[in-house]
Design an enzyme around this catalytic site. Structure first.
Site, PDB file in Angstrom:
ATOM      1  N   ARG A 196      61.533  21.216  38.185  1.00  0.00           N
ATOM      2  CA  ARG A 196      60.523  22.110  37.698  1.00  0.00           C
ATOM      3  C   ARG A 196      61.240  23.282  37.446  1.00  0.00           C
ATOM      4  NH1 ARG A 196      58.354  18.703  40.835  1.00  0.00           N
ATOM      5  NH2 ARG A 196      60.262  18.914  41.909  1.00  0.00           N
ATOM      6  N   THR A 197      62.119  23.878  38.102  1.00  0.00           N
ATOM      7  CA  THR A 197      62.718  25.307  37.855  1.00  0.00           C
ATOM      8  C   THR A 197      63.705  25.217  36.477  1.00  0.00           C
ATOM      9  OG1 THR A 197      62.643  25.818  40.116  1.00  0.00           O
ATOM     10  CG2 THR A 197      63.878  27.355  38.861  1.00  0.00           C
ATOM     11  N   LYS A 237      87.102  21.838  39.140  1.00  0.00           N
ATOM     12  CA  LYS A 237      88.688  22.111  39.127  1.00  0.00           C
ATOM     13  C   LYS A 237      89.078  23.351  39.838  1.00  0.00           C
ATOM     14  CE  LYS A 237      88.424  21.074  34.143  1.00  0.00           C
ATOM     15  NZ  LYS A 237      88.359  21.659  33.028  1.00  0.00           N
ATOM     16  N   ARG A 273      70.977  28.469  39.689  1.00  0.00           N
ATOM     17  CA  ARG A 273      70.714  28.063  41.302  1.00  0.00           C
ATOM     18  C   ARG A 273      71.893  27.568  42.029  1.00  0.00           C
ATOM     19  NH1 ARG A 273      66.012  23.809  42.867  1.00  0.00           N
ATOM     20  NH2 ARG A 273      64.760  25.616  42.478  1.00  0.00           N
ATOM     21  N   HIS A 313      63.801  32.748  46.441  1.00  0.00           N
ATOM     22  CA  HIS A 313      63.425  31.737  45.071  1.00  0.00           C
ATOM     23  C   HIS A 313      62.388  32.643  44.303  1.00  0.00           C
ATOM     24  CE1 HIS A 313      62.952  28.657  42.286  1.00  0.00           C
ATOM     25  NE2 HIS A 313      62.494  27.616  42.843  1.00  0.00           N
TER      26      HIS A 313
END
Ligand code: CP
Length: 306
Positions: free
Chosen positions: A52-53, A81, A102, A130
């Site tokens: 969703r986000t 890396k 995120r 959030h």
């Protein structure tokens, strides 16, 4: 002006109202905004999974006429890396005007914002915050209830690791007369630092319980949450706690007809599918409102005159 958005507390109540007003207008007249962010680029950097986000931010940017770059899987980036978050941000800022990020580590978006010449939006950091889910939650509550003040809000499930719950409590605690019912197993109680914040606010009250049935008749909002498997240290504890609450039509028998049922999603077992057709179920609308309020946020943070 909103420089970075790490925590819902970075926004004043007036700024939240302005975002809601703009989102309402964007919903009413989508065409008016279709080129608002033309020639602007959003980068979505997801070091943790999302449906969703990430997709709602990307859809929001595209609907505003902008461009999108980014990655959904850090294994496809140079993080594998050993590149630091700070260096990744400096790199991506060369190619974009705003970054949505995120990350599993709490505080990573703040660290990123210290190094970033472009705005950073926290799309979820560990069990911490959030804020854009909270904007989606607030927009849904405003549309369903017409107000924030005086509501009785039940938050149910994993209140320890659930970052959406922490941000929503911070946001709703600003409003006069809000009563929180914090419903969880003992091991998944709301962290003390959040409860201390509530105790410091004489305008709100809270109770903690492990019984959804005992409080459901009083609730105006019921915010169900998933037990956050990815934050547990061992699988046995997760398995023991994962089905602590399952909302069914039977559980809802004693609830108000005007109850609004929310869930940030994804759900696992905590809301039975039979509830989806109940008129009180608003969690699918909540996803849609999430895209609209993110449109308003992107336009506002990029300082576009609308
Ligand atoms: N609510 C939410 O954050 O959903 P995703 O994890 O799918 O983005």
């Amino acid at each position: 002006m909103i420089k970075h958005l790490n925590d819902i507390q970075d926004l004043s109540s007036d700024q939240i109202e302005q975002l809601i007003t703009l989102a309402e207008d964007m919903m009413t007249d989508r065409a008016k905004y279709q080129s608002a962010l033309a020639h602007r680029t959003l980068a979505t950097l997801f070091f943790e999974p999302s449906t969703r986000t990430r997709l709602s931010f990307e859809a929001a940017m595209l609907e505003l006429g902008g461009n999108v770059i980014g990655f959904a899987d850090p294994n496809s980036s140079s993080a594998t890396k050993g590149e630091s978050v700070a260096d990744t941000i400096r790199t991506v800022a060369c190619y974009s005007d705003i970054i949505v990020m995120r990350h599993p580590k709490e505080g990573a978006p703040i660290a990123a914002s210290l190094r970033s010449p472009v705005p950073i939006i926290n799309a979820g950091d560990g069990g911490h915050h959030h804020p854009t889910q909270t904007l989606a939650d607030l927009f849904t509550i405003r549309r369903e209830k017409g107000r924030f003040e005086g509501l009785t809000v039940g938050l149910c499930g994993d209140l320890k690791f659930g970052r959406t719950v922490h941000s929503l409590i911070h946001a709703m605690a600003r409003y006069e007369g809000v009563r929180f019912a914090l419903i969880s197993p003992q091991e998944l109680r709301t962290p003390d630092y959040i409860l201390e914040g509530l105790r410091a606010r004489p305008n709100v009250s809270y109770e903690e319980t492990d019984s959804l049935e005992s409080v459901i008749p009083r609730l105006d909002i019921l915010y169900m949450t998933r037990v956050q498997r990815e934050r547990f240290f061992n699988e046995a504890d997760y398995v023991r706690l994962k089905d602590s609450y399952i909302l069914t039509l039977k559980t809802l028998a004693d609830a108000k007809d005007s109850l609004t049922i929310l869930h940030p999603l994804p759900r696992v077992n905590e809301i039975a599918v039979e509830v989806d057709d109940d008129p009180r179920a608003c969690y699918f609308k909540q996803m849609y409102y999430g895209k609209v309020i993110r449109k308003a946020l992107l336009a506002t943070m990029l300082g576009v005159a609308l």
